[in-house]
Structures are given as C-alpha cells and as structure tokens.
Design an enzyme around this catalytic site. Sequence first.
Site, short mmCIF file in Angstrom:
data_model
loop_
_atom_site.label_atom_id
_atom_site.label_comp_id
_atom_site.label_asym_id
_atom_site.label_seq_id
_atom_site.Cartn_x
_atom_site.Cartn_y
_atom_site.Cartn_z
N ASP A 254 -30.15 27.43 61.03
CA ASP A 254 -28.99 26.87 61.71
C ASP A 254 -28.23 25.91 60.81
O ASP A 254 -28.75 25.40 59.82
CB ASP A 254 -29.43 26.13 62.98
CG ASP A 254 -30.34 24.95 62.67
OD1 ASP A 254 -31.28 25.14 61.87
OD2 ASP A 254 -30.11 23.85 63.20
N GLU A 255 -26.99 25.65 61.18
CA GLU A 255 -26.13 24.61 60.60
C GLU A 255 -26.13 24.64 59.06
O GLU A 255 -26.36 23.64 58.40
CB GLU A 255 -26.59 23.23 61.10
CG GLU A 255 -26.44 23.08 62.61
CD GLU A 255 -26.88 21.72 63.12
OE1 GLU A 255 -26.25 21.21 64.06
OE2 GLU A 255 -27.87 21.17 62.59
#
Length: 473
Positions: A254-255
């Site tokens: 993620d991210e």
Amino acid sequence: MKGGFLRLLDLVEAGHAIDASKNNVGLLKGLHIVISSPDDTLQYGIDESYDLYIPSNGDSVYAHLKAQTVYGALHGLQTFSQLCRFNFITKTIELQRAPWSIADEPRFSYRGLLIDTSRHYLPLPTIKKVIDAMAYTKLNVLHWHIVDTQSFPLEIPSYPKLWNGAYSGAERYTMADAAGIVDYARRRGINILAEIDIPGHALSWGIGYPQLWPSPSCQQPLDVSNEFTFQVIDGILSDFSKVFNFKFVHLGGDEVNGSCWETTPHIKDWLHKHQMNASEAYEYFVLRAQEIALSHGYEIVNWEETFRNFGSKLSPKTVVHNWLDRVGGGLVQKAVAQGLRCIVSNQENWYLDHLDATWTQFHMNEPLTNITNPDHQKLVLGGEVCIWGETIDASDIEQTIWPRAAAAAERMWTPLDQLARHPREVRGRLSRFRCLLNQRGVAAAPLSWLGRDVPAGPGSCYNQLYNYIVQKK
C-alpha cells in the site's frame, strides 16, 4: 485440550475461593468432551463448530460438549465459561438459566485483529493479553504488522543487521519470541498472520543495510533496481517459514510513492533500461515479491492498492485486503468477481485507532454488502479490525480495542439471519460482556457512544452505560 480446560477453571473461578465442603446436590458431575479428529494441527478453514448441552438438573449428570476438532471444543469451553457465575452466598459456581442446547459455528473462516509493533513497541505480555481476549471473543487471526517505516523490531537470522532499525536494544523480538507467540496463539485456536509491508513503509530496513535505500536522502520505497533487495526479502520469508506457519503471509503493497525511483540516477537508468515507469516498477516489485512468497509455500495477502493498479496480474493465490474502499463501494465486489479472495477492513468502520468510530459502526458493518452471488460470497474470507499504532502502546491498547472489537466479532461469527437488526438489541449484551472482560483482567472501556471513554462516574460496571447517558443529558 487440557490446557484449555485449566484456563476454563481459572476463568469461572475468577480468583474466588470455592467452598469445597458443599455437598454435591444439584451440581454437575462433570463436562464430557468428545472430539472427532485426533489431529490438532491448526490449519486455515479448520472446522470450528461445536455442540454444547447443559442439563437443568445437575445431580450426578454430565454436561456434554462435542466438536469435530479441538479448536471447536475450545470455542465451546469459552461459551461454557460465559454461562458460569460465582455465587457469593453459596461460594460455588453456578450455571445460569440451564438447560442449554447450543449448536454453534462461525459465519466467516477469517476473523482477524491487526496489531502494529512498529509505530510503538508492544511487550510480549501485552501481545499475549490481546490474544487471550481474542479467544474470549472467538477471533481467530492475529495480523502482526511487525515492521514499518518507523522501526524494525524483529530478529532476522539471515540478515541480522535488519533489527538495527529497532527503536532501542530493549524494544526487540527474537525469533524465539515470535515462535513463542505463535505457539501461545495456536493453543487458543488463533493463527498469526505476519506482515512485511513492501516496497513502501520500509525505511527502517536501511538502518542496518543502507543499500536497500534508493539513496541516503531518498530512503523509500525499497530499491527496485537492486538484486540485494529481493535477496533480503527472500531471506526474511525463508526465516518466516520456519516460525510463522499460517497458510498466508501479508506483503503489504500500500501507499507506494515511486518518486524516489524516478529521481535517483541509478534507478532512473534502470527504469529506462527496462522500459518501465514508476508505476510499472511498482507492479514488477509486488509480483516478484509474490513469487518469492509462493516459493516458500505461502499464499499472499496484499492491501487493496495492488488490485486497483494491476489486479489482473496478481497471483491467483492472492487475497485482496480492503481498507480504503467503504463496504459495498465496489472494490470487494470487483475482486471476488475476478475470482480473488478478500478480507474486509474498511477504515471508516473497522479501524480501532479511529477513536470517533462508534461501537455501533463496528457491529453494523457487513462484509457482504452488495455481494449477492453465493459463489462470490464464499470468496469473502471474513474481516479484520485494525489498531494502528501511531497513538497506541501498552498503556492504552486494551481499552482502544475492547469492547468495539467484540461488536465486530459478533458480526463475523453470527449467522446473518440471527444478527441483531438494530444496535439497541446489542447494547445491553455488549455492555455486560465488557464487564466480563474487566473481570478477566482485560481493560475494556465502558460502552459509551464511542466505546472508548472513561467511566462517567461512580457506579456498578453493569450501570455504566446508564450513567453515561444520564451524564450526557
């Protein structure tokens, strides 16, 4: 099973002295337990069902508990313990409102809780207390978000300098510590899902091995152009496979911000040579990490961004972990329609560190919202409540988890047609369960509107909800 029964006795006696001189009139002779399978291996999807029968007249008769597996029987013991109460007049243990005939099993095979030991270190006794409380609520997966940008507290024998990224020499876990947590959880029917969040969220890796950074001034994501990066991932997962024996490993994903890749000269040259941009390099990294995990016998969990960006490229053995998209918002439906499995953790309702998320939100959050195809429903493994550690440490973790996580646990366990339709049907029961947790040494907060406040004033635990409402008025 013996360990589970001894824990049952501790729970129902609750530290009180039982009067052994009482005669046996009206007392159960014992609890007769029958387990069909001799195999005590804790596998994902194991049969957790049980049948519990408690007669109304206890004279010289047994209560009966039947289960396919020892783990179903452990759930049955938890239910049995919650029907028991210490009588302060007779100084004996009473079974409330017998007879009971209970046939029980979970709706979802994955019922998880995430803890984060990177933002704040959690001592081993704290983690064990969380596991104990999970067993009381019949949650069955502890998602251990072990490392992140801020710290790397776990020993990795293959690459011992990695835990130079720990906050201090005292805030670390040895591999023996990790094995102890896995065994402690297993004996309570709980699997440990270990996570390394890559390629982002990994700045702490470079404290011990700076070559994992794109550059000293641009330190994450991990260097996609360096073969050493993937050698380290392989070493970590090889060491994991010796301790973390759950079917799944979580690889994060993620991210991811690829700007360091695009601005660091040697990585920029590598991207040009391989005709990739940063987005394509992100895909390359995730898929290569998946291949490494598969080579060590794991199936993979990835956060939802991987599906959003290149869902069709993911391994068929991927579980998509929702967190951004609201329940019913479309992502889970798309993932299961593609044949991928999912875990639901939508942040607006199931993030415990969101202190404005009410216990009613936790209870009413339905993982199968807008998923009507039975085949697609089966691909939703379950859900997970998450307690990210930015503002959480050993001082406040329990009251931040409980009782709101127990509200979600009921949602994940109970058949849909038997679930309460309105929070008012849950309030009294959950408030009493919070008092039971307190009696068992769990620092569960009062069931106020948020389920995280301090007591409103003097009074009985069982009246705290009423006191809170009066105070608010």
